[in-house]
Design a protein around this motif. Structure first.
Motif, PDB file in Angstrom:
ATOM      1  N   LYS A   1       0.785  -1.105   0.055  1.00 48.30           N
ATOM      2  CA  LYS A   1       0.007  -0.032  -0.083  1.00 48.30           C
ATOM      3  C   LYS A   1       0.859   1.299  -0.181  1.00 48.30           C
ATOM      4  N   LYS A   2       1.714   1.221   1.010  1.00 52.56           N
ATOM      5  CA  LYS A   2       3.300   2.733   0.761  1.00 52.56           C
ATOM      6  C   LYS A   2       4.268   2.102  -0.212  1.00 52.56           C
ATOM      7  N   ASN A   3       4.757   0.987  -0.719  1.00 59.10           N
ATOM      8  CA  ASN A   3       5.765   1.279  -1.285  1.00 59.10           C
ATOM      9  C   ASN A   3       5.939  -0.003  -2.370  1.00 59.10           C
ATOM     10  N   TRP A   4       5.444   0.614  -3.008  1.00 56.74           N
ATOM     11  CA  TRP A   4       4.971  -0.809  -4.545  1.00 56.74           C
ATOM     12  C   TRP A   4       4.346   0.298  -5.279  1.00 56.74           C
ATOM     13  N   TRP A   5       4.837   0.614  -7.014  1.00 56.80           N
ATOM     14  CA  TRP A   5       4.764   1.453  -7.045  1.00 56.80           C
ATOM     15  C   TRP A   5       4.165   1.325  -9.086  1.00 56.80           C
ATOM     16  N   SER A   6       2.712   1.294  -9.468  1.00 55.19           N
ATOM     17  CA  SER A   6       2.481   1.530 -10.919  1.00 55.19           C
ATOM     18  C   SER A   6       1.730   2.027 -11.546  1.00 55.19           C
ATOM     19  N   ARG A   7       1.447   2.111 -12.190  1.00 53.57           N
ATOM     20  CA  ARG A   7       0.537   3.176 -12.724  1.00 53.57           C
ATOM     21  C   ARG A   7      -0.858   3.356 -12.390  1.00 53.57           C
ATOM     22  N   SER A   8      -1.010   2.084 -12.141  1.00 50.25           N
ATOM     23  CA  SER A   8      -2.559   1.715 -11.619  1.00 50.25           C
ATOM     24  C   SER A   8      -2.774   1.327  -9.774  1.00 50.25           C
ATOM     25  N   GLY A   9      -1.156   1.414  -9.474  1.00 55.20           N
ATOM     26  CA  GLY A   9      -1.589   1.443  -7.778  1.00 55.20           C
ATOM     27  C   GLY A   9      -0.826  -0.015  -7.149  1.00 55.20           C
ATOM     28  N   LEU A  10      -1.659  -0.510  -6.667  1.00 56.10           N
ATOM     29  CA  LEU A  10      -1.834  -1.612  -6.043  1.00 56.10           C
ATOM     30  C   LEU A  10      -2.313  -2.717  -6.887  1.00 56.10           C
ATOM     31  N   PRO A  11      -0.893  -4.003  -6.946  1.00 50.67           N
ATOM     32  CA  PRO A  11      -0.521  -4.405  -7.027  1.00 50.67           C
ATOM     33  C   PRO A  11      -1.700  -5.053  -8.078  1.00 50.67           C
ATOM     34  N   GLU A  12      -2.903  -5.975  -6.950  1.00 49.94           N
ATOM     35  CA  GLU A  12      -4.148  -6.325  -7.124  1.00 49.94           C
ATOM     36  C   GLU A  12      -5.460  -5.386  -8.411  1.00 49.94           C
ATOM     37  N   ASN A  13      -4.683  -4.184  -8.736  1.00 50.64           N
ATOM     38  CA  ASN A  13      -5.637  -2.996  -9.339  1.00 50.64           C
ATOM     39  C   ASN A  13      -4.193  -3.157 -10.849  1.00 50.64           C
ATOM     40  N   MET A  14      -3.527  -4.106 -10.896  1.00 50.06           N
ATOM     41  CA  MET A  14      -2.940  -3.342 -12.351  1.00 50.06           C
ATOM     42  C   MET A  14      -2.850  -4.696 -13.772  1.00 50.06           C
TER      43      MET A  14
ATOM     44  N   GLY B   1       0.524  -7.151 -18.387  1.00 53.19           N
ATOM     45  CA  GLY B   1       0.957  -6.761 -19.183  1.00 53.19           C
ATOM     46  C   GLY B   1       1.503  -4.937 -19.066  1.00 53.19           C
ATOM     47  N   GLU B   2       1.169  -4.420 -16.776  1.00 55.72           N
ATOM     48  CA  GLU B   2       1.514  -2.936 -16.631  1.00 55.72           C
ATOM     49  C   GLU B   2       2.742  -3.715 -16.146  1.00 55.72           C
ATOM     50  N   PRO B   3       3.638  -3.221 -15.815  1.00 56.19           N
ATOM     51  CA  PRO B   3       5.399  -3.230 -14.958  1.00 56.19           C
ATOM     52  C   PRO B   3       4.538  -2.026 -13.811  1.00 56.19           C
ATOM     53  N   GLY B   4       4.954  -2.823 -12.844  1.00 50.83           N
ATOM     54  CA  GLY B   4       5.920  -2.129 -11.763  1.00 50.83           C
ATOM     55  C   GLY B   4       7.211  -2.276 -10.768  1.00 50.83           C
ATOM     56  N   GLY B   5       6.485  -2.006  -9.710  1.00 47.74           N
ATOM     57  CA  GLY B   5       8.088  -2.345  -8.332  1.00 47.74           C
ATOM     58  C   GLY B   5       8.153  -2.025  -7.380  1.00 47.74           C
ATOM     59  N   PRO B   6       8.438  -2.705  -6.674  1.00 47.60           N
ATOM     60  CA  PRO B   6       8.335  -2.240  -5.320  1.00 47.60           C
ATOM     61  C   PRO B   6       9.509  -0.767  -5.276  1.00 47.60           C
ATOM     62  N   ASP B   7       9.309  -0.142  -4.550  1.00 48.08           N
ATOM     63  CA  ASP B   7       9.675   1.032  -4.578  1.00 48.08           C
ATOM     64  C   ASP B   7      10.651   1.791  -3.262  1.00 48.08           C
ATOM     65  N   SER B   8      11.688   2.681  -3.199  1.00 50.81           N
ATOM     66  CA  SER B   8      12.587   2.961  -2.080  1.00 50.81           C
ATOM     67  C   SER B   8      11.784   4.753  -1.761  1.00 50.81           C
ATOM     68  N   GLU B   9      10.908   5.023  -0.567  1.00 57.42           N
ATOM     69  CA  GLU B   9      10.781   6.739  -0.404  1.00 57.42           C
ATOM     70  C   GLU B   9      11.254   7.228  -0.010  1.00 57.42           C
ATOM     71  N   ILE B  10      12.228   8.227   0.113  1.00 60.26           N
ATOM     72  CA  ILE B  10      12.556   9.328   1.022  1.00 60.26           C
ATOM     73  C   ILE B  10      11.933  10.802   1.893  1.00 60.26           C
ATOM     74  N   PHE B  11      12.214  10.772   2.991  1.00 59.73           N
ATOM     75  CA  PHE B  11      10.963  11.800   3.633  1.00 59.73           C
ATOM     76  C   PHE B  11      11.783  12.908   4.226  1.00 59.73           C
ATOM     77  N   TYR B  12      11.792  13.645   4.526  1.00 54.19           N
ATOM     78  CA  TYR B  12      11.921  14.297   5.354  1.00 54.19           C
ATOM     79  C   TYR B  12      11.537  14.943   6.327  1.00 54.19           C
ATOM     80  N   ASP B  13      12.566  15.222   6.874  1.00 52.20           N
ATOM     81  CA  ASP B  13      11.267  15.331   8.955  1.00 52.20           C
ATOM     82  C   ASP B  13      11.529  17.276   8.699  1.00 52.20           C
ATOM     83  N   LEU B  14      10.292  17.457   8.837  1.00 53.74           N
ATOM     84  CA  LEU B  14      10.564  18.938   9.048  1.00 53.74           C
ATOM     85  C   LEU B  14      10.193  19.663  10.317  1.00 53.74           C
TER      86      LEU B  14
END
Length: 554
Positions: free
Chosen positions: A175-188, A191-204
């Motif tokens: 829900k937080k660390n997977w990315w595709s144009r269609s969102g969650l893996p089950e919604n893809m 033929g749609e490509p996607g994959g795990p991701d690594s997000e960077i956050f800044y502490d305000l």
């Protein structure tokens, strides 16, 4: 550091790493009917992730114009924009995790001067049902990167009930660390490509745990919550999977897709706690303050942010060479919705188009458009190229909506008072009347109802829309069959006049006029043609004179 310099440094940093700088694609997707707008940097590049060869090579970088309709309602929380620039770099089967994570960290820390102590990262937890493992590799790379910066980075499997527990690297699910144009893996789709991701956050800063709607406001928060303390400034997607009939299989090549919002990066670099006080919005906000006769941004932030964001976004959509103008369908409907919502919020600030006492009415949205074009025209030349079209269409839309806004608001007020008294929903029929008679997009009526803690019968509204369409279709079929009713002499004469009229319209208005249909009887001629506005009396007279002169000359 100004936003222009951040954009320049990003492109130059990756150019030195062997990336070809490519131009931003149009905001309007090509060969993709699944979405109205380009909402990410990777969207125009999907074919190349799947294996097609890009003419500029395997390493690419750009700043991509992006627009997300789903964020319209989110604007007003200090960090969301509908239109934004996505700084992106891509590896098409070239480098992978180690190079990407090291490079993006170096860019943030060494090029932009961001304090590494304020950076936190997330990675994919893995999912056995998907057959995709936990991303241990990225965690080890991040630990090494932070260690070089003098930081011992602890990793944990995140559980919101327990808080952050002194960690800097957090595992999250799809829900937080997977990315595709269609969102969650089950919604893809297949033929749609996607994959795990690594997000960077800044502490305000912990003092910014301020959002009243956040369930973490008075509890231990985390980097991915909505309390206002942390903001995502970049996301590296490791696009190595494709959806197939059995689940997921690996692509023939491992790809990297990075996206970092310029607006958020600028906010962090300029040490602001919201994007609207950066130089990307400052001139627009100052102009709104002037129009609002001295009211200040910090006094009514939501109204200022909606106006600034929406009119800027409308400028970029209309500034695209495709020539999108406000309408009731597709991209034109979104433009109309943006402009009309901005006008309603302008009213909250006392920015009103004319009044009953004024003899000359003065539109104001074009003043914001002029600021946007001035700020961005040198970077995106299509805005300067289409300046006249943007200002003309925005002004026309403002004039049209302003004529009915006050009456529509009064009508809504009566409805809402009645429904509050009866403790009921606003009927779909009433909502349709606001749409049909007063030009209120249904989303605007829903928003106003929500402010009064009322619901709308959306199902009944959609039924009314469909019923109206059916009536319109039937009426058109009965009244205008199209073409010639017969071949009598009077009918033939009017048919000739139709040809003369098309020629006259093209001579007087321009070659872009095209015939869209005709219906000719011996009594009258109906002629439909494409033109974006009502003809002036002078233009009508010129067309008549041209045709009559041609008839006179036989």
């Amino acid at each position: 550091m100004k936003s222009r310099e951040i954009r320049r440094r990003y492109l130059e940093f990756f150019r030195k790493k062997g990336h070809a700088i490519i131009a931003s694609a149009s905001l309007l997707p090509k060969d993709d009917s699944t979405t109205l707008f380009v909402g990410s940097g990777m969207q125009p590049l999907v074919a190349y992730f799947l294996g097609e060869k890009h003419p500029s090579g395997t390493r690419l970088v750009n700043s991509q114009k992006s627009f997300r309709t789903e964020d319209i309602e989110e604007v007003g929380d200090n960090r969301h924009n509908t239109f934004f620039e996505m700084l992106g770099n891509w590896s098409l089967g070239d480098y992978f995790k180690k190079e990407q994570l090291n490079w993006v960290f170096d860019f943030l820390v060494k090029e932009l001067g961001i304090d590494p102590e304020r950076l936190f990262v997330t990675v994919f937890r893995g999912n056995s049902k998907l057959g995709i493992d936990r991303d241990h590799e990225s965690v080890e790379i991040w630990k090494s990167i932070f260690k070089k910066a003098g930081i011992q980075a602890k990793d944990i499997d995140y559980s919101w009930k327990k808080g952050m527990r002194g960690a800097r690297i957090f595992y999250y699910d799809q829900k937080k660390n997977w990315w595709s144009r269609s969102g969650l893996p089950e919604n893809m789709p297949e033929g749609e490509p996607g994959g795990p991701d690594s997000e960077i956050f800044y502490d305000l800063g912990a003092d910014l745990k301020k959002h009243e709607n956040s369930c973490f406001r008075d509890k231990p928060c985390h980097v991915n919550c909505d309390c206002g303390r942390f903001i995502e400034i970049g996301n590296s997607v490791f696009m190595e999977f494709v959806k197939d009939a059995r689940g997921f299989s690996r692509l023939a090549q491992k790809n990297v897709d990075f996206g970092g919002g310029l607006e958020r990066l600028t906010m962090v670099v300029q040490k602001k706690d919201n994007v609207f006080e950066t130089d990307l919005f400052l001139n627009i906000i100052r102009r709104i303050e002037k129009l609002a006769q001295g009211k200040k941004y910090r006094e009514q932030m939501r109204s200022f942010e909606v106006i600034a964001d929406h009119l800027k976004a409308a400028c970029f959509i209309m500034g695209d060479d495709a020539g999108i103008s406000p309408s009731n369908t597709d991209q034109g409907y979104i433009v109309r919705r943006l402009i009309r919502r901005a006008i309603r919020y302008g009213r909250n600030l006392g920015i009103i188009y004319g009044s009953a006492e004024e003899t000359v009415r003065k539109p104001w949205t074009k003043q914001i458009a002029e600021v946007v074009i001035g700020d961005y025209g040198g970077i995106y030349p299509e805005l300067e190229r289409n300046r006249d079209f943007i200002i003309k269409e925005m002004t026309k839309e403002e004039e049209k909506f302003s004529k009915t806004l006050e009456r529509g608001l009064r009508e809504f007020g009566k409805m809402a008072d009645s429904e509050e008294a009866d403790n009921e929903k606003i009927s779909g029929k009433a909502a349709f009347d606001l749409y049909q008679t007063y030009g209120f997009p249904i989303e605007m009526t829903e928003e106003m109802a929500k402010e009064r803690e009322l619901d709308i019968d959306k199902h009944e509204f959609l039924e009314e829309v469909e019923r109206h369409r059916e009536i319109s279709r039937s009426g058109a079929q009965k009244k205008f069959k199209g073409g010639l009713a017969d071949t009598k002499e009077k009918t033939t004469k009017l048919h000739t006049a139709a040809h003369l009229m098309l020629w006259a319209l093209r001579e007087i208005l321009g070659p872009e006029v095209h015939q869209k249909g005709s219906n000719i009887t011996e009594e009258r001629l109906r002629f439909d043609f494409s033109w974006p506005e009502k003809l002036s009396l002078d233009q009508v007279k010129k067309v008549e004179d041209y045709v009559n002169q041609a008839i006179k000359e036989d």
